[in-house]
Design a protein around this motif. Structure first.
Motif, PDB file in Angstrom:
ATOM      1  N   LYS A 129       2.109   6.628  -6.759  1.00  0.00           N
ATOM      2  CA  LYS A 129       1.073   7.714  -7.019  1.00  0.00           C
ATOM      3  C   LYS A 129       1.625   9.007  -6.866  1.00  0.00           C
ATOM      4  O   LYS A 129       1.451   9.954  -7.566  1.00  0.00           O
ATOM      5  CB  LYS A 129      -0.111   7.698  -6.342  1.00  0.00           C
ATOM      6  N   ILE A 130       2.229   9.471  -5.652  1.00  0.00           N
ATOM      7  CA  ILE A 130       2.830  10.694  -5.206  1.00  0.00           C
ATOM      8  C   ILE A 130       3.702  11.076  -6.258  1.00  0.00           C
ATOM      9  O   ILE A 130       3.985  12.199  -6.831  1.00  0.00           O
ATOM     10  CB  ILE A 130       3.159  10.684  -3.831  1.00  0.00           C
ATOM     11  N   GLU A 155      -6.444  14.637  -5.746  1.00  0.00           N
ATOM     12  CA  GLU A 155      -7.513  13.643  -5.143  1.00  0.00           C
ATOM     13  C   GLU A 155      -7.131  13.666  -3.590  1.00  0.00           C
ATOM     14  O   GLU A 155      -8.014  13.306  -3.187  1.00  0.00           O
ATOM     15  CB  GLU A 155      -6.954  12.103  -5.782  1.00  0.00           C
ATOM     16  N   LEU A 156      -5.813  13.817  -3.230  1.00  0.00           N
ATOM     17  CA  LEU A 156      -5.466  13.439  -1.707  1.00  0.00           C
ATOM     18  C   LEU A 156      -5.784  14.587  -1.004  1.00  0.00           C
ATOM     19  O   LEU A 156      -5.523  14.476   0.295  1.00  0.00           O
ATOM     20  CB  LEU A 156      -4.008  13.058  -1.946  1.00  0.00           C
ATOM     21  N   ASP A 166       0.899  -1.162  -0.023  1.00  0.00           N
ATOM     22  CA  ASP A 166      -0.105   0.072  -0.010  1.00  0.00           C
ATOM     23  C   ASP A 166       0.837   1.210  -0.076  1.00  0.00           C
ATOM     24  O   ASP A 166       0.638   2.147  -0.852  1.00  0.00           O
ATOM     25  CB  ASP A 166      -0.936   0.192   1.319  1.00  0.00           C
ATOM     26  N   SER A 167       1.733   1.084   0.829  1.00  0.00           N
ATOM     27  CA  SER A 167       2.595   2.517   0.976  1.00  0.00           C
ATOM     28  C   SER A 167       3.497   2.740  -0.354  1.00  0.00           C
ATOM     29  O   SER A 167       3.725   3.810  -0.754  1.00  0.00           O
ATOM     30  CB  SER A 167       3.641   2.403   2.263  1.00  0.00           C
ATOM     31  N   ASP A 178       5.316  14.054   3.368  1.00  0.00           N
ATOM     32  CA  ASP A 178       4.902  12.813   2.778  1.00  0.00           C
ATOM     33  C   ASP A 178       5.316  13.063   1.327  1.00  0.00           C
ATOM     34  O   ASP A 178       5.320  12.175   0.542  1.00  0.00           O
ATOM     35  CB  ASP A 178       3.536  12.705   2.635  1.00  0.00           C
ATOM     36  N   VAL A 205       2.533   1.746  -3.264  1.00  0.00           N
ATOM     37  CA  VAL A 205       1.503   2.100  -4.247  1.00  0.00           C
ATOM     38  C   VAL A 205       1.487   3.690  -4.200  1.00  0.00           C
ATOM     39  O   VAL A 205       1.309   4.372  -5.004  1.00  0.00           O
ATOM     40  CB  VAL A 205       0.312   1.322  -4.166  1.00  0.00           C
ATOM     41  N   LYS A 206       1.133   3.984  -2.897  1.00  0.00           N
ATOM     42  CA  LYS A 206       0.889   5.547  -2.464  1.00  0.00           C
ATOM     43  C   LYS A 206       2.184   6.254  -2.851  1.00  0.00           C
ATOM     44  O   LYS A 206       1.720   7.445  -3.648  1.00  0.00           O
ATOM     45  CB  LYS A 206       0.565   5.568  -1.015  1.00  0.00           C
ATOM     46  N   GLU A 207       3.153   5.760  -2.561  1.00  0.00           N
ATOM     47  CA  GLU A 207       4.302   6.469  -3.188  1.00  0.00           C
ATOM     48  C   GLU A 207       4.876   6.800  -4.679  1.00  0.00           C
ATOM     49  O   GLU A 207       5.037   7.729  -4.853  1.00  0.00           O
ATOM     50  CB  GLU A 207       5.514   5.698  -2.565  1.00  0.00           C
ATOM     51  N   VAL A 213      -1.527  17.595   0.858  1.00  0.00           N
ATOM     52  CA  VAL A 213      -0.289  17.078   1.233  1.00  0.00           C
ATOM     53  C   VAL A 213       0.785  17.563   2.190  1.00  0.00           C
ATOM     54  O   VAL A 213       1.296  18.757   1.461  1.00  0.00           O
ATOM     55  CB  VAL A 213       0.224  16.142  -0.009  1.00  0.00           C
ATOM     56  N   HIS A 235      -3.099  18.436  -3.406  1.00  0.00           N
ATOM     57  CA  HIS A 235      -3.432  17.291  -4.543  1.00  0.00           C
ATOM     58  C   HIS A 235      -4.541  17.260  -4.990  1.00  0.00           C
ATOM     59  O   HIS A 235      -5.554  17.234  -4.049  1.00  0.00           O
ATOM     60  CB  HIS A 235      -2.820  16.159  -3.849  1.00  0.00           C
TER      61      HIS A 235
END
Ligand code: C2E
Ligand code: CA
Ligand code: CA
Length: 275
Positions: free
Chosen positions: A25-26, A67-68, A18-19, A75, A21-23, A71, A65
């Motif tokens: 995306k970022i 979507e997010l 998960d992390s 992060d 994938v998040k990274e 931030v 961001h």
């Protein structure tokens, strides 16, 4: 080989995936953040501990961001550093802070130095002195109204080049503060060689006030050190009345923290100053 493969697989837990994938995306969207104008500076006031007067501002980056939501730098700055994006982002931070501060001074809203944070990458393979000189000229901000915050980690990594660069910037009038003082691996020797103006006592010590005698002892020593070296000293992360009282008794010069103000958008600084 089978054993190894198995261990490797186990290392990639769902949480880690998960992390990652998040990274990813970022990382992907960070490339477009600048051109899409999604970055914003927030400003946190710094106050004289005795008069309560605002004597400075620290610029802290935020990323709006799509979507997010908002931030925080914790992060994404490390990703910007890994990808090299910190160079254009760092230049944007410097330019935006200088333009904003000049505007506030010209409009009579407030007239104090503005501090920006620098990453070690900005001292590696870059012409940082030329870049800062260019932006000061372009924005017409008085160099005395710009302060650079650098950590001990940065200093210990690029000592020679930093000393050389900061000496040149110092000649222009730019100020230098050591951020998170006392928390990282360092040697006090650099303080003799660097043109430092201010020491920022790390929040981890401030949060030990009235809780841990050792934190109090360290704060006391940092303040005495700063005074004896003729440096200004500011406490950051000040959240309570008790912390403030302790720091005043210890003769700390300046404070920054939620007790007074959180970092806020430019508009809110303007509202605050026109009250
Ligand atoms: P920092 O330079 O040590 O900044 C102080 C951090 O503490 C900020 O977090 C600020 O919002 C927060 N803070 C201030 N007062 C209090 C308080 O009373 N209580 C608590 N709990 N927190 C307080 P932020 O804005 O999330 O920034 C985190 C870090 O990201 C900064 O730590 C700095 O290292 C980095 N950073 C921020 N903006 C930039 C930038 O423009 N460039 C670079 N290279 N790094 C940046
Ligand atoms: Ca800082
Ligand atoms: Ca800090």
């Amino acid at each position: 080989a089978k054993e190894k493969g198995k261990n490797k697989y186990e290392l990639c837990t769902p949480a880690l995936k998960d992390s990652l994938v998040k990274e990813m995306k970022i990382t992907n969207s960070l490339y477009q953040a600048l051109e899409r104008d999604e970055l914003e500076l927030y400003y946190q006031p710094q106050l004289n501990i005795l008069s309560g007067e605002i004597i400075g501002l620290e610029a802290l980056i935020r990323w709006n961001h799509p979507e997010l939501g908002i931030v925080s730098p914790g992060d994404f700055i490390f990703i910007a550093e890994k990808t090299g994006l910190i160079l254009p982002i760092g230049e944007w931070v410097l330019r935006t802070a200088c333009i904003q501060n000049k505007k506030w001074q010209d409009e009579g809203i407030l007239n104090v130095p503005i501090a920006i944070n620098l990453s070690v990458n900005q001292f590696q393979n870059t012409q940082i002195v030329e870049m800062i000189t260019k932006i000061l000229k372009e924005t017409q901000l008085d160099p005395n109204d710009l302060e650079l915050e650098i950590t001990e980690n940065i200093i210990m990594k690029e000592t020679e080049y930093i000393i050389e660069s900061l000496k040149k910037l110092k000649q222009l009038g730019v100020k230098v503060a050591i951020d998170d003082f006392g928390t990282e691996y360092s040697s006090l020797n650099y303080i003799k060689q660097l043109p430092v103006d201010k020491i920022k006592i790390a929040m981890s010590f401030i949060w030990g006030i009235n809780i841990n005698d050792k934190d109090e002892a360290i704060i006391n020593v940092i303040i005495v050190l700063a005074k004896n070296l003729g440096l200004k000293v500011i406490a950051e992360g000040v959240e309570t009345r008790e912390q403030l009282d302790f720091l005043r008794d210890q003769m700390c010069d300046e404070v920054q923290g939620y007790y007074y103000y959180k970092p806020m958008p430019a508009k809110q600084i303007e509202a605050l100053m026109s009250r």
